[in-house]
Motif scaffolding. Structure first.
Motif, PDB file in Angstrom:
ATOM      1  N   ILE A   7      73.420 -72.754  26.935  1.00  0.00           N
ATOM      2  CA  ILE A   7      73.634 -72.340  25.546  1.00  0.00           C
ATOM      3  C   ILE A   7      75.099 -72.553  25.206  1.00  0.00           C
ATOM      4  CG2 ILE A   7      73.709 -70.380  23.957  1.00  0.00           C
ATOM      5  CD1 ILE A   7      71.264 -69.251  25.320  1.00  0.00           C
ATOM      6  N   LEU A   8      75.362 -73.276  24.126  1.00  0.00           N
ATOM      7  CA  LEU A   8      76.721 -73.438  23.613  1.00  0.00           C
ATOM      8  C   LEU A   8      76.955 -72.326  22.605  1.00  0.00           C
ATOM      9  CD1 LEU A   8      79.348 -75.100  23.437  1.00  0.00           C
ATOM     10  CD2 LEU A   8      78.261 -76.437  21.612  1.00  0.00           C
ATOM     11  N   LEU A   9      78.018 -71.559  22.799  1.00  0.00           N
ATOM     12  CA  LEU A   9      78.232 -70.343  22.016  1.00  0.00           C
ATOM     13  C   LEU A   9      79.607 -70.344  21.363  1.00  0.00           C
ATOM     14  CD1 LEU A   9      77.112 -67.591  21.190  1.00  0.00           C
ATOM     15  CD2 LEU A   9      77.985 -66.652  23.330  1.00  0.00           C
ATOM     16  N   GLY A  10      79.627 -70.424  20.029  1.00  0.00           N
ATOM     17  CA  GLY A  10      80.873 -70.305  19.283  1.00  0.00           C
ATOM     18  C   GLY A  10      81.181 -68.837  19.044  1.00  0.00           C
ATOM     19  N   ASN A  11      82.290 -68.352  19.568  1.00  0.00           N
ATOM     20  CA  ASN A  11      82.659 -66.940  19.445  1.00  0.00           C
ATOM     21  C   ASN A  11      83.746 -66.748  18.371  1.00  0.00           C
ATOM     22  OD1 ASN A  11      82.713 -64.183  20.102  1.00  0.00           O
ATOM     23  ND2 ASN A  11      84.343 -64.470  21.601  1.00  0.00           N
ATOM     24  N   LYS A  12      83.990 -65.478  18.032  1.00  0.00           N
ATOM     25  CA  LYS A  12      85.010 -65.061  17.063  1.00  0.00           C
ATOM     26  C   LYS A  12      84.649 -65.480  15.637  1.00  0.00           C
ATOM     27  CE  LYS A  12      88.612 -65.095  20.597  1.00  0.00           C
ATOM     28  NZ  LYS A  12      90.010 -65.397  20.951  1.00  0.00           N
ATOM     29  N   LEU A  13      83.386 -65.274  15.290  1.00  0.00           N
ATOM     30  CA  LEU A  13      82.935 -65.554  13.932  1.00  0.00           C
ATOM     31  C   LEU A  13      83.666 -64.690  12.912  1.00  0.00           C
ATOM     32  CD1 LEU A  13      80.937 -67.366  12.451  1.00  0.00           C
ATOM     33  CD2 LEU A  13      79.209 -65.561  12.688  1.00  0.00           C
ATOM     34  N   ASP A  14      84.223 -63.581  13.372  1.00  0.00           N
ATOM     35  CA  ASP A  14      85.017 -62.728  12.474  1.00  0.00           C
ATOM     36  C   ASP A  14      86.306 -63.413  12.035  1.00  0.00           C
ATOM     37  OD1 ASP A  14      87.222 -61.321  14.666  1.00  0.00           O
ATOM     38  OD2 ASP A  14      85.365 -62.155  15.442  1.00  0.00           O
ATOM     39  N   MET A  15      86.688 -64.477  12.725  1.00  0.00           N
ATOM     40  CA  MET A  15      87.891 -65.235  12.370  1.00  0.00           C
ATOM     41  C   MET A  15      87.537 -66.481  11.555  1.00  0.00           C
ATOM     42  SD  MET A  15      90.270 -63.437  13.795  1.00  0.00           S
ATOM     43  CE  MET A  15      91.705 -64.496  13.940  1.00  0.00           C
ATOM     44  N   ASP A  16      86.459 -66.416  10.803  1.00  0.00           N
ATOM     45  CA  ASP A  16      85.949 -67.579  10.092  1.00  0.00           C
ATOM     46  C   ASP A  16      86.976 -68.185   9.131  1.00  0.00           C
ATOM     47  OD1 ASP A  16      83.554 -69.277   9.469  1.00  0.00           O
ATOM     48  OD2 ASP A  16      83.940 -68.497   7.470  1.00  0.00           O
ATOM     49  N   ARG A  17      87.807 -67.366   8.527  1.00  0.00           N
ATOM     50  CA  ARG A  17      88.803 -67.919   7.585  1.00  0.00           C
ATOM     51  C   ARG A  17      89.864 -68.744   8.290  1.00  0.00           C
ATOM     52  NH1 ARG A  17      92.161 -62.617   5.571  1.00  0.00           N
ATOM     53  NH2 ARG A  17      91.438 -61.255   7.202  1.00  0.00           N
ATOM     54  N   TYR A  18      89.972 -68.588   9.615  1.00  0.00           N
ATOM     55  CA  TYR A  18      90.915 -69.386  10.393  1.00  0.00           C
ATOM     56  C   TYR A  18      90.179 -70.451  11.226  1.00  0.00           C
ATOM     57  CZ  TYR A  18      93.796 -65.328   9.278  1.00  0.00           C
ATOM     58  OH  TYR A  18      94.450 -64.325   8.622  1.00  0.00           O
ATOM     59  N   ARG A  19      88.964 -70.740  10.835  1.00  0.00           N
ATOM     60  CA  ARG A  19      88.113 -71.649  11.593  1.00  0.00           C
ATOM     61  C   ARG A  19      88.728 -73.046  11.697  1.00  0.00           C
ATOM     62  NH1 ARG A  19      82.450 -72.482  12.571  1.00  0.00           N
ATOM     63  NH2 ARG A  19      81.884 -70.536  11.506  1.00  0.00           N
ATOM     64  N   LEU A  20      88.700 -73.595  12.921  1.00  0.00           N
ATOM     65  CA  LEU A  20      89.138 -74.964  13.175  1.00  0.00           C
ATOM     66  C   LEU A  20      87.995 -75.835  13.694  1.00  0.00           C
ATOM     67  CD1 LEU A  20      92.618 -74.316  14.872  1.00  0.00           C
ATOM     68  CD2 LEU A  20      92.167 -74.998  12.501  1.00  0.00           C
ATOM     69  N   VAL A  21      86.932 -75.174  14.177  1.00  0.00           N
ATOM     70  CA  VAL A  21      85.754 -75.886  14.678  1.00  0.00           C
ATOM     71  C   VAL A  21      84.591 -75.573  13.739  1.00  0.00           C
ATOM     72  CG1 VAL A  21      84.210 -76.284  16.619  1.00  0.00           C
ATOM     73  CG2 VAL A  21      86.584 -75.622  17.040  1.00  0.00           C
ATOM     74  N   SER A  22      84.101 -76.575  13.050  1.00  0.00           N
ATOM     75  CA  SER A  22      83.021 -76.352  12.088  1.00  0.00           C
ATOM     76  C   SER A  22      81.705 -76.086  12.807  1.00  0.00           C
ATOM     77  CB  SER A  22      82.868 -77.557  11.159  1.00  0.00           C
ATOM     78  OG  SER A  22      82.338 -78.662  11.875  1.00  0.00           O
ATOM     79  N   GLN A  23      80.787 -75.459  12.084  1.00  0.00           N
ATOM     80  CA  GLN A  23      79.463 -75.218  12.643  1.00  0.00           C
ATOM     81  C   GLN A  23      78.771 -76.546  12.937  1.00  0.00           C
ATOM     82  OE1 GLN A  23      77.037 -72.466  10.414  1.00  0.00           O
ATOM     83  NE2 GLN A  23      75.152 -73.100  11.420  1.00  0.00           N
ATOM     84  N   CYS A  24      78.986 -77.527  12.093  1.00  0.00           N
ATOM     85  CA  CYS A  24      78.387 -78.857  12.309  1.00  0.00           C
ATOM     86  C   CYS A  24      78.886 -79.486  13.603  1.00  0.00           C
ATOM     87  CB  CYS A  24      78.699 -79.769  11.128  1.00  0.00           C
ATOM     88  SG  CYS A  24      77.846 -79.316   9.603  1.00  0.00           S
ATOM     89  N   ASP A  25      80.174 -79.290  13.908  1.00  0.00           N
ATOM     90  CA  ASP A  25      80.719 -79.825  15.163  1.00  0.00           C
ATOM     91  C   ASP A  25      80.046 -79.171  16.368  1.00  0.00           C
ATOM     92  OD1 ASP A  25      82.445 -81.521  13.854  1.00  0.00           O
ATOM     93  OD2 ASP A  25      84.145 -80.129  13.910  1.00  0.00           O
ATOM     94  N   GLY A  26      79.849 -77.851  16.269  1.00  0.00           N
ATOM     95  CA  GLY A  26      79.181 -77.143  17.356  1.00  0.00           C
ATOM     96  C   GLY A  26      77.751 -77.607  17.541  1.00  0.00           C
ATOM     97  N   GLU A  27      77.034 -77.748  16.422  1.00  0.00           N
ATOM     98  CA  GLU A  27      75.644 -78.197  16.490  1.00  0.00           C
ATOM     99  C   GLU A  27      75.550 -79.618  17.059  1.00  0.00           C
ATOM    100  OE1 GLU A  27      74.496 -77.751  12.453  1.00  0.00           O
ATOM    101  OE2 GLU A  27      73.895 -75.643  12.685  1.00  0.00           O
ATOM    102  N   ALA A  28      76.493 -80.478  16.657  1.00  0.00           N
ATOM    103  CA  ALA A  28      76.477 -81.864  17.142  1.00  0.00           C
ATOM    104  C   ALA A  28      76.722 -81.925  18.643  1.00  0.00           C
ATOM    105  CB  ALA A  28      77.534 -82.685  16.392  1.00  0.00           C
ATOM    106  N   LEU A  29      77.660 -81.108  19.141  1.00  0.00           N
ATOM    107  CA  LEU A  29      77.949 -81.101  20.580  1.00  0.00           C
ATOM    108  C   LEU A  29      76.746 -80.567  21.354  1.00  0.00           C
ATOM    109  CD1 LEU A  29      80.018 -81.610  22.807  1.00  0.00           C
ATOM    110  CD2 LEU A  29      80.836 -79.250  22.490  1.00  0.00           C
ATOM    111  N   ALA A  30      76.115 -79.524  20.818  1.00  0.00           N
ATOM    112  CA  ALA A  30      74.934 -78.968  21.480  1.00  0.00           C
ATOM    113  C   ALA A  30      73.804 -79.997  21.525  1.00  0.00           C
ATOM    114  CB  ALA A  30      74.479 -77.704  20.763  1.00  0.00           C
ATOM    115  N   ALA A  31      73.614 -80.721  20.425  1.00  0.00           N
ATOM    116  CA  ALA A  31      72.560 -81.741  20.374  1.00  0.00           C
ATOM    117  C   ALA A  31      72.842 -82.866  21.362  1.00  0.00           C
ATOM    118  CB  ALA A  31      72.444 -82.295  18.952  1.00  0.00           C
TER     119      ALA A  31
END
Length: 245
Positions: free
Chosen positions: A123-147
């Motif tokens: 499982i690839l897990l993006g943590n610190k969703l509470d820091m979303d306003r400082y996000r540097l890794v997009s959700q799409c990037d995470g999904e693409a790496l997992a795929a």
């Protein structure tokens, strides 16, 4: 003695390993899952295995969680590759370097899975969703790496909702069951400090010690040789020197 997954069994066991660069929140996620609490301080240089009895899909499961400490990435990974039933590879959504570090772990795990007929769930897990306003890794990037590596993907926050974190750990247990992990648990494997320099893993037999518990979860720790050499005497701290509030 371990108990297998199956209809005729009332209990099962599952070993989960958290991987990722230092500071991505592996320890915070571990403590959140085990105690429902968020930690503010801990010693990131220690490594331990913790155990908790969980009720997953109407079945009692002994979930063991290895909170790893790889200061140089997946170099000496023998201690957890054969021990794990599933891997959670963690990065911080506000830290691109932690995301790049995940790719190294995923490549190592992919190579490991190729050598075995039974695939170990990842499982690839993006943590610190509470820091979303400082996000540097997009959700799409995470999904693409997992795929790319054929693994599941989630985003959570260790300091927010407990149930979201619990869901990820339970999903790892479910995936282990679906992948048909039926055999006995392997003995815990660690790399001692003296042998690590030679790249030679050593095997230790699990030795459990009760911990003071501030929450309802039953926690047990299995100390690795690295943790044994660095842990202080227990005071008001729990789990790798965490301060629980």
């Amino acid at each position: 003695m371990s108990v297998m997954f199956g209809k005729a069994k009332s209990c099962a066991e599952c070993n989960l390993v958290l991987l990722g660069v230092m500071g991505c929140g592996k320890s915070a996620l571990t403590v959140k899952f085990l105690t429902k609490r968020f930690i503010s301080e801990y010693d990131p240089s220690l490594e331990d295995v913790y155990s908790s009895e969980e009720f997953v899909d109407q079945q009692t499961v002994t979930v063991r969680v290895m909170d790893t400490c790889d200061q140089e990435g997946p170099v000496n990974c023998e201690r957890y590759l054969s021990w794990a039933n599933a891997f959670l590879v963690v990065y911080s959504i506000n830290n691109m370097e932690s995301f790049k570090g995940c790719q190294l772990y995923l490549q190592t795990l992919a190579l490991h899975n190729k050598t075995f007929k039974q695939q170990t769930p990842i499982i690839l897990l993006g943590n610190k969703l509470d820091m979303d306003r400082y996000r540097l890794v997009s959700q799409c990037d995470g999904e693409a790496l997992a795929a790319r590596f054929g693994c599941s993907f989630f985003e959570v926050s260790a300091c927010w909702d407990f149930h979201s974190v619990q869901h990820v750990f339970y999903e790892a247990v479910r995936r282990t069951k679906r992948e048909g992990e039926r055999g006995s648990l392997a003995r815990a494997v660690c790399v001692s400090e003296d042998k690590a320099l030679l790249g030679i893993p050593s095997v230790i037999t699990s030795c459990y010690k009760e911990l003071p518990v501030p929450a309802t979860a039953k926690l047990v720790t299995v100390k690795t040789s690295r943790a044994q050499s660095k842990r202080r005497a227990a005071t008001l701290t729990l789990l790798k020197g965490f301060k629980i509030f």
